[in-house]
Write a protein that holds these residues in place. Structure first.
Motif, short mmCIF file in Angstrom:
data_model
loop_
_atom_site.label_atom_id
_atom_site.label_comp_id
_atom_site.label_asym_id
_atom_site.label_seq_id
_atom_site.Cartn_x
_atom_site.Cartn_y
_atom_site.Cartn_z
N ALA A 105 -3.05 9.89 2.86
CA ALA A 105 -1.73 9.35 2.51
C ALA A 105 -1.47 9.46 1.02
CB ALA A 105 -1.64 7.90 2.98
N SER A 106 -2.51 9.28 0.19
CA SER A 106 -2.32 9.38 -1.26
C SER A 106 -1.90 10.79 -1.65
CB SER A 106 -3.61 9.00 -1.99
OG SER A 106 -3.90 7.64 -1.82
N ARG A 107 -2.48 11.77 -1.00
CA ARG A 107 -2.12 13.16 -1.32
C ARG A 107 -0.66 13.43 -0.95
NH1 ARG A 107 -7.36 14.32 0.67
NH2 ARG A 107 -6.50 14.90 2.70
N ILE A 108 -0.22 12.81 0.15
CA ILE A 108 1.14 13.07 0.63
C ILE A 108 2.17 12.27 -0.15
CG2 ILE A 108 2.69 12.84 2.63
CD1 ILE A 108 0.18 13.27 4.37
N THR A 109 1.90 11.00 -0.38
CA THR A 109 2.92 10.10 -0.90
C THR A 109 2.71 9.69 -2.34
OG1 THR A 109 1.71 8.13 -0.21
CG2 THR A 109 3.18 9.12 1.41
N GLY A 110 1.49 9.80 -2.84
CA GLY A 110 1.19 9.33 -4.18
C GLY A 110 0.66 7.91 -4.15
N SER A 111 -0.30 7.61 -5.01
CA SER A 111 -0.95 6.31 -4.97
C SER A 111 0.02 5.18 -5.32
CB SER A 111 -2.14 6.29 -5.93
OG SER A 111 -1.70 6.52 -7.26
N GLY A 112 1.06 5.46 -6.13
CA GLY A 112 2.00 4.40 -6.47
C GLY A 112 2.70 3.85 -5.25
N VAL A 113 3.08 4.73 -4.33
CA VAL A 113 3.73 4.29 -3.11
C VAL A 113 2.77 3.47 -2.27
CG1 VAL A 113 4.81 5.04 -0.96
CG2 VAL A 113 5.35 6.21 -3.10
N LEU A 114 1.51 3.89 -2.22
CA LEU A 114 0.53 3.15 -1.45
C LEU A 114 0.30 1.76 -2.05
CD1 LEU A 114 -2.08 5.92 -0.60
CD2 LEU A 114 -0.44 4.83 0.93
N GLU A 115 0.32 1.67 -3.37
CA GLU A 115 0.18 0.35 -3.99
C GLU A 115 1.35 -0.55 -3.60
OE1 GLU A 115 -0.35 0.85 -8.14
OE2 GLU A 115 -2.23 1.97 -7.93
N ASP A 116 2.57 0.01 -3.62
CA ASP A 116 3.73 -0.76 -3.18
C ASP A 116 3.57 -1.22 -1.74
OD1 ASP A 116 5.08 -0.56 -5.57
OD2 ASP A 116 6.16 1.24 -5.00
N LEU A 117 3.05 -0.31 -0.90
CA LEU A 117 2.86 -0.63 0.49
C LEU A 117 1.85 -1.76 0.66
CD1 LEU A 117 3.80 0.39 3.28
CD2 LEU A 117 1.88 2.00 3.24
N GLY A 118 0.76 -1.67 -0.05
CA GLY A 118 -0.25 -2.71 0.02
C GLY A 118 0.26 -4.05 -0.48
N GLU A 119 0.99 -4.02 -1.58
CA GLU A 119 1.54 -5.26 -2.13
C GLU A 119 2.52 -5.90 -1.15
OE1 GLU A 119 3.30 -4.10 -5.78
OE2 GLU A 119 1.40 -4.06 -6.89
N PHE A 120 3.32 -5.05 -0.50
CA PHE A 120 4.27 -5.58 0.46
C PHE A 120 3.56 -6.32 1.59
CE2 PHE A 120 6.20 -4.97 4.66
CZ PHE A 120 7.36 -5.72 4.50
N PHE A 121 2.58 -5.66 2.21
CA PHE A 121 1.89 -6.28 3.32
C PHE A 121 1.14 -7.54 2.90
CE2 PHE A 121 2.29 -2.13 5.61
CZ PHE A 121 2.96 -2.63 6.71
N GLN A 122 0.56 -7.51 1.71
CA GLN A 122 -0.14 -8.70 1.23
C GLN A 122 0.85 -9.85 1.02
OE1 GLN A 122 -3.52 -8.93 -0.69
NE2 GLN A 122 -4.35 -7.17 0.40
N SER A 123 2.02 -9.54 0.44
CA SER A 123 3.02 -10.58 0.20
C SER A 123 3.59 -11.11 1.52
CB SER A 123 4.18 -10.02 -0.66
OG SER A 123 3.70 -9.63 -1.92
N PHE A 124 3.60 -10.24 2.53
CA PHE A 124 4.19 -10.61 3.80
C PHE A 124 3.24 -11.42 4.67
CE2 PHE A 124 8.26 -9.60 5.47
CZ PHE A 124 8.19 -9.84 6.83
N GLU A 125 1.99 -11.51 4.28
CA GLU A 125 1.00 -12.21 5.09
C GLU A 125 1.46 -13.65 5.32
OE1 GLU A 125 -3.82 -13.02 5.23
OE2 GLU A 125 -2.85 -12.43 3.35
N GLY A 126 1.37 -14.08 6.57
CA GLY A 126 1.75 -15.43 6.92
C GLY A 126 3.20 -15.59 7.33
N MET A 127 4.02 -14.53 7.11
CA MET A 127 5.44 -14.63 7.45
C MET A 127 5.77 -13.95 8.77
SD MET A 127 7.32 -14.08 3.76
CE MET A 127 8.93 -14.35 4.48
#
Length: 383
Positions: free
Chosen positions: A212-234
């Motif tokens: 996924a990093s090769r396809i999208t770039g690590s910055g996008v993956l970081e955004d993705l990870g932050e989103f899911f972490q922030s969404f935890e519990g909701m």
């Protein structure tokens, strides 16, 4: 079911109307394929409900402006607007991103939590364009309108879709996505923003992250990870609200109106909609077939005799040719009406709509409250 039994079923359904649904249902959902007059039907139902003294709102999920125009409004947005020409009637158009933001603001545990989610690039993409988000947010808006208790009647104009009932399916798909394996992967220990390289848990996850990093770039993956972490519990709240609305739609408080025309392909769509609603235990209010051709009265309905009369008159003097032309048009209309009836019988094969309301074709489009009242009278069986 034989063709004769199908025809008898259609005739029985024609004896009904939607007056009881308009007078009593709390939620009325209009669904159908594109170009069949679904938005007009939803608006006419809402006007008719308000005319009965019910506090009513019509919500469109379709971004086209037809609903606002027919109600005499310059525009619609994510907040109810009064329709000045009809007492007790409001209208609104779903803004799915604004609705998603409102849900986050309502259920996040702090202002910082809200900012972390709403500023996230993945969230911004999810809330504005991900398939299914629009329909899920319609569920959220319906949930809010229902819980607030302001309205006696809520009319939903769903978007035209070939994949018949995305309005019902999308919330489950979105909540499955939010609580599924993909989410759990991002919430696993070690998978946090800024720690992608070599930190992913498990061989399969590591392969996914590197690809996924090769396809999208690590910055996008970081955004993705932050989103899911922030969404935890909701996401449990999202799932619960979707389930609550689904049960509301299955209850006797609700009714689905399927909208079609008398054309073969739209009737096939309508048949599928009706079958799917029955399979899911959704209460079907009936089928509305727009732009139909009324048959001639029985005493004039023998088309061959009309054509014979037209032919004999055509050889005479004025005004006989004009009378002949009118008889010829009447004969043609009668033939169309019979052709439409055969299409209804074939298109709804072995499918009982319960109630079938046919709205006649008009010389002009429906574009104002007067036209909506005219449609409403047909829906209520008082035209």
């Amino acid at each position: 079911m034989s063709p004769s039994r199908d025809a008898a079923m259609i005739e029985a359904a024609r004896a009904g109307d939607l007056d009881e649904v308009i007078a009593g249902s709390h939620v009325i959902v209009c669904t159908g394929s594109g170009g069949v007059g679904k938005t007009t039907t939803a608006a006419a139902i809402a006007v008719a409900a308000a005319r009965k003294g019910r506090r009513t709102i019509v919500l469109t999920i379709d971004p086209a402006r037809r609903l606002a125009q027919s109600l005499g409004l310059s525009s619609l947005d994510n907040w109810p607007r009064p329709v000045e020409a009809v007492d007790g009637l409001d209208a609104m158009m779903l803004d799915m991103k604004r609705t998603f933001d409102e849900v986050i603001e309502r259920h996040a545990d702090s202002a910082e939590h809200v900012r972390n989610i709403t500023r996230n690039r993945f969230y911004q993409q999810l809330s504005s364009s991900l398939a299914g988000t629009q329909e899920y947010m319609a569920m959220e808006k319906l949930y809010d309108l229902h819980r607030e208790g302001t309205y006696d009647c809520i009319v939903i104009d769903t978007p035209p879709t070939r994949n018949a009932l995305d309005f019902l399916d999308a919330p489950r798909r979105l909540t499955d996505f939010l609580e599924g394996r993909f989410l759990r992967m991002f919430l696993s220990p070690g998978v946090t923003a800024g720690r992608w390289a070599g930190k992913a848990v498990g061989f399969g996850t590591g392969m996914f992250m590197r690809a996924a990093s090769r396809i999208t770039g690590s910055g996008v993956l970081e955004d993705l990870g932050e989103f899911f972490q922030s969404f935890e519990g909701m996401y449990e709240g999202f799932k619960q609200r979707a389930n609550d609305v689904y049960h509301l739609l299955q209850s006797s408080e609700s009714g689905f109106v399927v909208v079609s025309t008398a054309e073969d392909h739209t009737l096939r769509e309508a048949r599928y909609f009706l079958q799917r609603l029955a399979r899911d235990g959704m209460p079907t209010a009936g089928l509305v077939v727009n732009r139909t051709t009324p048959p001639l009265p029985d005493e004039l309905a023998d088309s061959p005799h009309l054509r014979t009369a037209a032919a004999s008159l055509a050889d005479g003097e004025e005004p006989a040719p004009a009378a002949a032309a009118l008889l010829e048009l009447a004969a043609e209309d009668d033939a169309v009406a019979h052709r439409e009836h055969r299409a209804l019988v074939a298109g709804l094969h072995r499918t009982d709509p319960g109630v079938l309301v046919e709205i006649p074709q008009r010389a002009e489009d429906i574009h104002d409250i007067g036209g909506l009242d005219w449609v409403g009278a047909h829906l209520r069986g008082v035209a």
